[in-house]
Design a protein around this motif. Sequence first.
Motif, mmCIF file in Angstrom:
data_model
loop_
_atom_site.group_PDB
_atom_site.id
_atom_site.type_symbol
_atom_site.label_atom_id
_atom_site.label_comp_id
_atom_site.label_asym_id
_atom_site.label_seq_id
_atom_site.Cartn_x
_atom_site.Cartn_y
_atom_site.Cartn_z
ATOM 1 N N SER A 129 0.826 -1.207 0.000
ATOM 2 C CA SER A 129 0.000 0.000 0.000
ATOM 3 C C SER A 129 0.854 1.248 0.000
ATOM 4 N N LEU A 130 0.335 2.285 -0.659
ATOM 5 C CA LEU A 130 0.935 3.626 -0.606
ATOM 6 C C LEU A 130 0.023 4.445 0.295
ATOM 7 N N LEU A 131 0.515 4.820 1.486
ATOM 8 C CA LEU A 131 -0.285 5.540 2.459
ATOM 9 C C LEU A 131 0.316 6.934 2.658
ATOM 10 N N GLY A 132 -0.550 7.944 2.618
ATOM 11 C CA GLY A 132 -0.070 9.322 2.689
ATOM 12 C C GLY A 132 -0.555 10.070 3.914
ATOM 13 N N SER A 133 0.102 11.215 4.129
ATOM 14 C CA SER A 133 -0.325 12.119 5.201
ATOM 15 C C SER A 133 -1.430 13.021 4.667
ATOM 16 N N VAL A 134 -2.076 13.753 5.570
ATOM 17 C CA VAL A 134 -3.143 14.675 5.171
ATOM 18 C C VAL A 134 -2.593 15.692 4.175
ATOM 19 N N GLY A 135 -3.285 15.878 3.059
ATOM 20 C CA GLY A 135 -2.872 16.831 2.033
ATOM 21 C C GLY A 135 -2.025 16.213 0.932
ATOM 22 N N CYS A 136 -1.610 14.963 1.103
ATOM 23 C CA CYS A 136 -0.809 14.289 0.073
ATOM 24 C C CYS A 136 -1.674 14.098 -1.181
ATOM 25 N N GLN A 137 -1.063 14.330 -2.368
ATOM 26 C CA GLN A 137 -1.777 14.158 -3.641
ATOM 27 C C GLN A 137 -1.152 12.999 -4.396
ATOM 28 N N VAL A 138 -2.007 12.213 -5.043
ATOM 29 C CA VAL A 138 -1.568 10.993 -5.715
ATOM 30 C C VAL A 138 -2.226 10.902 -7.086
ATOM 31 N N ILE A 139 -1.426 10.513 -8.092
ATOM 32 C CA ILE A 139 -1.950 10.211 -9.431
ATOM 33 C C ILE A 139 -1.452 8.824 -9.800
ATOM 34 N N LEU A 140 -2.349 7.873 -9.982
ATOM 35 C CA LEU A 140 -1.975 6.530 -10.422
ATOM 36 C C LEU A 140 -1.671 6.589 -11.912
ATOM 37 N N ARG A 141 -0.447 6.209 -12.301
ATOM 38 C CA ARG A 141 -0.032 6.326 -13.704
ATOM 39 C C ARG A 141 -0.121 5.000 -14.441
ATOM 40 N N SER A 142 0.195 3.887 -13.752
ATOM 41 C CA SER A 142 0.117 2.581 -14.409
ATOM 42 C C SER A 142 -0.213 1.535 -13.369
ATOM 43 N N GLY A 143 -0.681 0.375 -13.858
ATOM 44 C CA GLY A 143 -1.062 -0.690 -12.948
ATOM 45 C C GLY A 143 -2.485 -0.502 -12.460
ATOM 46 N N SER A 144 -2.839 -1.254 -11.415
ATOM 47 C CA SER A 144 -4.187 -1.150 -10.858
ATOM 48 C C SER A 144 -4.116 -1.169 -9.341
ATOM 49 N N ALA A 145 -5.079 -0.486 -8.713
ATOM 50 C CA ALA A 145 -5.077 -0.376 -7.258
ATOM 51 C C ALA A 145 -6.495 -0.162 -6.760
ATOM 52 N N SER A 146 -6.681 -0.474 -5.481
ATOM 53 C CA SER A 146 -7.965 -0.198 -4.836
ATOM 54 C C SER A 146 -7.730 0.758 -3.677
ATOM 55 N N CYS A 147 -8.738 1.576 -3.418
ATOM 56 C CA CYS A 147 -8.616 2.613 -2.385
ATOM 57 C C CYS A 147 -8.461 1.973 -1.003
ATOM 58 N N TYR A 148 -7.578 2.588 -0.199
ATOM 59 C CA TYR A 148 -7.409 2.146 1.175
ATOM 60 C C TYR A 148 -7.915 3.250 2.097
ATOM 61 N N SER A 149 -9.067 3.035 2.705
ATOM 62 C CA SER A 149 -9.616 3.916 3.736
ATOM 63 C C SER A 149 -10.192 5.231 3.224
#
Length: 198
Positions: A129-149
């Motif tokens: 999992s890729l878990l971020g702090s508040v305000g972190c921005q993420v763009i999935l570029r390749s592959g597949s993932a499901s939301c965590y929380s």
Amino acid sequence: MKKDRMWGKPAFAALLVLALGGAVVAAAAGGYGSQSDPLVTLSYITDVAVPEANTQIDSVFQAKQKEIESQISTEMAAVQQELESAIQQADPASQSVIDRVVQAAVAQVGGNGGTSNQWRSVTVPAGQSLLGSVGCQVILRSGSASCYSGMVDLSSGGKILHGDSVAQNNLYLVGTEGCGFTATAECTALVCGSAAVQ
């Protein structure tokens, strides 16, 4: 002799009346129930006429239904063919175009000089999992993932919940500490802000 004649006339008259009555009844009976004036009974209507009419109606209805289904099938096939032709003729955006759009978005939204505010590429192995702090921005570029929380989908203006699919090239914002996504297949993401792969 007179007595015999007295009885003969009434008997003859009675026979004449009976014969005439029989002729009238025969004539009347001959007119009713013929092809020109048929008699119809309730049992004939319920046992013969109505079932025959229902059979004919069903036959006409089924023929019409098959005709309509055939027309619909033909029209749908034509529409599907047009769509397939349009898709084949369309010029889909190449990966390089998408990359330039993402880079332009990164330049507009991205870093002000600090390492936590600069965009970087992160590879997340399947199952991690890729878990971020508040305000972190993420763009999935390749592959597949499901939301965590749960995260906010800034591209659509909505939000995604735990277990929802993460769309490629959408911009997501972590609104709660420790949220992010879990890779269902190895994926690459652009990340701006504090985040860790676990």
